[in-house]
Write a protein that holds these residues in place. Sequence first.
Motif, PDB file in Angstrom:
ATOM      1  N   ILE A  34       9.844  19.934 -17.695  1.00 39.48           N
ATOM      2  CA  ILE A  34       8.606  20.466 -18.310  1.00 39.48           C
ATOM      3  C   ILE A  34       8.854  20.718 -19.807  1.00 39.48           C
ATOM      4  CG2 ILE A  34       6.931  22.377 -18.322  1.00 39.48           C
ATOM      5  CD1 ILE A  34       7.404  22.632 -15.258  1.00 39.48           C
ATOM      6  N   PHE A  35      10.010  21.322 -20.121  1.00 38.43           N
ATOM      7  CA  PHE A  35      10.326  21.563 -21.543  1.00 38.43           C
ATOM      8  C   PHE A  35      10.434  20.241 -22.307  1.00 38.43           C
ATOM      9  CE2 PHE A  35      12.444  25.685 -20.046  1.00 38.43           C
ATOM     10  CZ  PHE A  35      11.377  26.463 -20.454  1.00 38.43           C
ATOM     11  N   ARG A  36      11.133  19.258 -21.699  1.00 40.28           N
ATOM     12  CA  ARG A  36      11.315  17.972 -22.409  1.00 40.28           C
ATOM     13  C   ARG A  36       9.973  17.267 -22.624  1.00 40.28           C
ATOM     14  NH1 ARG A  36      16.181  18.400 -19.727  1.00 40.28           N
ATOM     15  NH2 ARG A  36      15.334  17.605 -17.784  1.00 40.28           N
ATOM     16  N   SER A  51      14.819  24.307 -29.953  1.00 37.11           N
ATOM     17  CA  SER A  51      15.981  24.898 -30.632  1.00 37.11           C
ATOM     18  C   SER A  51      16.968  25.462 -29.605  1.00 37.11           C
ATOM     19  CB  SER A  51      15.527  25.987 -31.590  1.00 37.11           C
ATOM     20  OG  SER A  51      14.791  26.953 -30.879  1.00 37.11           O
ATOM     21  N   TYR A  52      16.446  26.027 -28.534  1.00 34.28           N
ATOM     22  CA  TYR A  52      17.335  26.556 -27.493  1.00 34.28           C
ATOM     23  C   TYR A  52      18.045  25.420 -26.764  1.00 34.28           C
ATOM     24  CZ  TYR A  52      14.846  30.959 -28.108  1.00 34.28           C
ATOM     25  OH  TYR A  52      14.308  32.101 -28.633  1.00 34.28           O
ATOM     26  N   ILE A  53      17.250  24.435 -26.351  1.00 35.31           N
ATOM     27  CA  ILE A  53      17.801  23.341 -25.536  1.00 35.31           C
ATOM     28  C   ILE A  53      18.864  22.567 -26.312  1.00 35.31           C
ATOM     29  CG2 ILE A  53      17.220  21.133 -24.420  1.00 35.31           C
ATOM     30  CD1 ILE A  53      14.613  22.408 -23.528  1.00 35.31           C
ATOM     31  N   GLY A  56      22.129  24.181 -26.297  1.00 33.21           N
ATOM     32  CA  GLY A  56      22.712  24.476 -24.982  1.00 33.21           C
ATOM     33  C   GLY A  56      22.377  25.866 -24.469  1.00 33.21           C
ATOM     34  N   LYS A  57      21.492  26.587 -25.185  1.00 29.21           N
ATOM     35  CA  LYS A  57      21.131  27.958 -24.779  1.00 29.21           C
ATOM     36  C   LYS A  57      19.944  27.934 -23.807  1.00 29.21           C
ATOM     37  CE  LYS A  57      23.468  30.364 -28.173  1.00 29.21           C
ATOM     38  NZ  LYS A  57      24.575  29.447 -28.332  1.00 29.21           N
ATOM     39  N   LEU A  58      19.684  29.068 -23.170  1.00 26.21           N
ATOM     40  CA  LEU A  58      18.541  29.150 -22.276  1.00 26.21           C
ATOM     41  C   LEU A  58      17.282  29.530 -23.046  1.00 26.21           C
ATOM     42  CD1 LEU A  58      19.961  31.011 -19.124  1.00 26.21           C
ATOM     43  CD2 LEU A  58      19.716  28.556 -19.517  1.00 26.21           C
ATOM     44  N   VAL A  59      16.170  28.964 -22.623  1.00 20.47           N
ATOM     45  CA  VAL A  59      14.871  29.357 -23.176  1.00 20.47           C
ATOM     46  C   VAL A  59      14.598  30.780 -22.649  1.00 20.47           C
ATOM     47  CG1 VAL A  59      12.410  28.756 -23.171  1.00 20.47           C
ATOM     48  CG2 VAL A  59      14.137  26.936 -23.167  1.00 20.47           C
ATOM     49  N   GLU A 169      28.913  24.461 -23.926  1.00 26.75           N
ATOM     50  CA  GLU A 169      28.100  25.663 -24.103  1.00 26.75           C
ATOM     51  C   GLU A 169      27.218  25.889 -22.868  1.00 26.75           C
ATOM     52  OE1 GLU A 169      28.235  27.976 -26.288  1.00 26.75           O
ATOM     53  OE2 GLU A 169      26.375  29.060 -25.831  1.00 26.75           O
ATOM     54  N   ARG A 170      26.644  24.810 -22.340  1.00 26.86           N
ATOM     55  CA  ARG A 170      25.777  24.927 -21.155  1.00 26.86           C
ATOM     56  C   ARG A 170      26.583  25.421 -19.956  1.00 26.86           C
ATOM     57  NH1 ARG A 170      23.537  19.119 -20.762  1.00 26.86           N
ATOM     58  NH2 ARG A 170      22.339  19.841 -18.987  1.00 26.86           N
ATOM     59  N   LEU A 171      27.830  24.943 -19.844  1.00 25.27           N
ATOM     60  CA  LEU A 171      28.670  25.398 -18.724  1.00 25.27           C
ATOM     61  C   LEU A 171      29.024  26.873 -18.866  1.00 25.27           C
ATOM     62  CD1 LEU A 171      31.000  22.331 -18.160  1.00 25.27           C
ATOM     63  CD2 LEU A 171      29.558  23.438 -16.451  1.00 25.27           C
TER      64      LEU A 171
END
Length: 214
Positions: A34-36, A51-53, A56-59, A169-171
């Motif tokens: 949905i974000f993409r 900017s979050y994605i 690697g950060k969470l929205v 970062e996502r991990l």
Amino acid sequence: MRLILLGPPGAGKGTQATVLSETLKIPHISTGDIFRANIKGGTPLGLLAKSYIDSGKLVPDDVTIDIVANRLSDEDCASGFIMDGFPRTIPQAQMFDEMLGKLDRKVEAVINIIADDSIIIKRLSGRRMCSCGKTYHIANNPPKVEGKCDVCNSSLYIRDDDKEETIKERLKIYHEQTSPLVDYYQKKGLILNFDGTKPIEVTTREILDSLNNK
Ligand code: AMP
């Protein structure tokens, strides 16, 4: 059925969700997709999420919860859903339980796909995407023609957040903020564990078998 797919990025949630959605005839809801789609469409939500994605950060939770509440109100969710990539934090899980509770519904099972960080890094760096939603891996699940989608023949691309630094970062965020959800749903007796390193079809069969036996 109302299902959640849990697991680190790259564990195979999206792949399993696609098959399970077809087999169980319930919509596949991916907050990441949905974000993409919003980023691609240049919407205000997309601008905020990007900017979050990309880092690697969470929205933020409130933004994410709103889009899920909105999607759940669609008619096709009456028969259930398979959530892929949501919830990702304890507050999201709590708000989701509240949201479903108001509709007199609850999550029926949480499919937890387990895979080590080293495997995830290898997998995500070889992942290739198609705008039609199909995903490939250059070694494990290559397209028939290099760089082209088997289904729609579009050119495949690498997700911006599948770069090695962003994957790490996502991990890190997964371990800090999302993995506590395993305990959260374990306490509710909802967790079903699966080995994400097995071949895709084997894991699908195991998931369907254990849902049938529930
Ligand atoms: P995914 O396609 O599920 O790997 O999601 C890609 C990115 O979208 C994540 O790294 C987050 O930046 C964002 N995202 C997806 N789902 C959520 C969520 N439930 N909460 C916060 N951010 C999310």
